[in-house]
Design an enzyme around this catalytic site. Structure first.
Site, PDB file in Angstrom:
ATOM      1  N   HIS A 125      -5.853  34.415 -33.977  1.00 50.57           N
ATOM      2  CA  HIS A 125      -5.087  35.369 -33.499  1.00 50.57           C
ATOM      3  C   HIS A 125      -3.869  35.105 -33.192  1.00 50.57           C
ATOM      4  CE1 HIS A 125      -3.522  38.926 -31.468  1.00 50.57           C
ATOM      5  NE2 HIS A 125      -2.996  38.323 -30.648  1.00 50.57           N
ATOM      6  N   HIS A 130       0.617  36.218 -34.869  1.00 51.21           N
ATOM      7  CA  HIS A 130       2.188  35.997 -34.297  1.00 51.21           C
ATOM      8  C   HIS A 130       3.197  35.447 -34.717  1.00 51.21           C
ATOM      9  CE1 HIS A 130       1.175  38.832 -30.574  1.00 51.21           C
ATOM     10  NE2 HIS A 130      -0.137  38.127 -30.656  1.00 51.21           N
ATOM     11  N   GLU A 171       1.344  43.934 -30.688  1.00 55.25           N
ATOM     12  CA  GLU A 171       0.144  43.715 -31.082  1.00 55.25           C
ATOM     13  C   GLU A 171      -0.412  44.765 -32.076  1.00 55.25           C
ATOM     14  OE1 GLU A 171      -1.579  40.988 -30.544  1.00 55.25           O
ATOM     15  OE2 GLU A 171      -0.718  40.266 -28.458  1.00 55.25           O
ATOM     16  N   SER A 190      -4.582  40.012 -37.433  1.00 52.73           N
ATOM     17  CA  SER A 190      -5.568  39.037 -37.281  1.00 52.73           C
ATOM     18  C   SER A 190      -7.082  39.684 -37.432  1.00 52.73           C
ATOM     19  CB  SER A 190      -5.437  38.158 -36.099  1.00 52.73           C
ATOM     20  OG  SER A 190      -5.340  38.987 -34.906  1.00 52.73           O
TER      21      SER A 190
END
Ligand code: PHE
Ligand code: CO
Length: 284
Positions: A125, A130, A171, A190
């Site tokens: 993730h 990111h 997010e 993700s």
């Protein structure tokens, strides 16, 4: 808020060595499976900037990226780097790293039986989700300013409001590109299941991004989102946040009520009014 204690092996800024040599063959294989599956899934679904930057993660060898190698590529693109931390870190530590163009990542990777669902963010993730956008100059600027804004929000007692902005952009954000909705949020990018749900499912709301509206909206951490907010571009997001003084906004927010995660207002720009048919998990 629960206070965290720094583990004795972590440095003053909470970082630890990644210890890349200690990853097992099985752990590298888990990364490769997730990477393969998710980069295919995101074709035609991720924003152009995300898709274009996935290549920063294609290092010379397969498996979990070695941050030393990754950071050379990322550093060249935007001056950002990835550092390893033992787990959750205090808000101030997190903000301080962001403000200095350092993104904090965990070192552990999910087990092979957890490919689809995980409570806590793991290295897949943190890095796959990111890092691509940290190679995009407009988004990288936004993240750095967010860190500075976080330090400021602490003294203004408004972290909970600012955290919603992170949640619904960094997010779980969507962006409109050539008239179509695309994924840029790391929590979606993700996740195999949520990268379909967020774009195609009839259940969630998809609403135009509005800064105050977002900072009033609570969020769920235990299931797919009930609402996604759609930005017009990274540049527009940057302009609305980096170039705005949040202090008067926080004051106004303190006088306004919070909104339910599934709410739709008459003032919302509605791309999809969610049917909210996804069964909610019963709280224990
Ligand atoms: N400009 C905001 C402030 O005055 C900080 C901020 C920048 C917040 C970028 C989010 C993103 O506090
Ligand atoms: Co994340």
């Amino acid at each position: 808020m629960k206070s965290l204690e720094r583990p004795p092996h972590a440095a003053a800024d909470w970082t630890i060595p990644q210890d890349w040599a200690a990853y097992t063959a099985e752990e590298h294989a888990t990364w490769d499976r997730l990477f393969e599956r998710q980069s295919k899934m995101l074709q035609g679904r991720a924003s152009a900037a995300f898709a274009g930057a996935i290549d920063v993660l294609r290092l010379d060898q397969p498996g979990i990226p070695d941050f030393e190698v990754l950071n050379q590529k990322l550093g060249k693109a935007t001056g950002w780097s990835v550092v390893t931390v033992p787990g959750l870190v205090p808000d101030a530590v997190f903000f301080e790293h962001l403000a200095n163009k350092r993104f904090v990542a965990g070192r552990f990777i999910r087990r092979p039986d957890q490919l689809d669902y995980l409570q806590e963010p793991d290295i897949f993730h943190d890095v796959f989700g990111h890092v691509p956008l940290l190679a995009d100059p407009a988004f990288a600027d936004y993240m750095q300013a967010y860190g500075e804004g976080g330090l400021r929000a602490e003294s203004l007692h408004a972290i909970d409001k600012l955290a919603r902005l992170y949640w619904y952009t960094v997010e779980f954000g969507l962006v409109r590109e050539d008239g179509a909705l695309r994924i840029y949020g790391a929590g979606i990018a993700s996740s195999y299941g949520e990268s379909v749900f967020a774009l195609d499912d009839a259940s969630p709301n998809r609403l135009g991004f509005d800064l105050m509206r977002v900072m009033r909206t609570r969020y769920r951490i235990d299931d797919y989102q009930q609402t996604y907010f759609v930005i017009d571009s990274f540049e527009d997001l940057r302009r609305q946040t980096v170039e705005t003084d949040f202090a008067p906004l926080y004051e106004a927010l303190a006088r306004q009520g919070d909104l339910d995660p599934a709410a739709v207002l008459s003032t919302d720009r509605v791309f999809n009014r969610g049917a909210q048919t996804r069964p909610r998990r019963v709280e224990a």
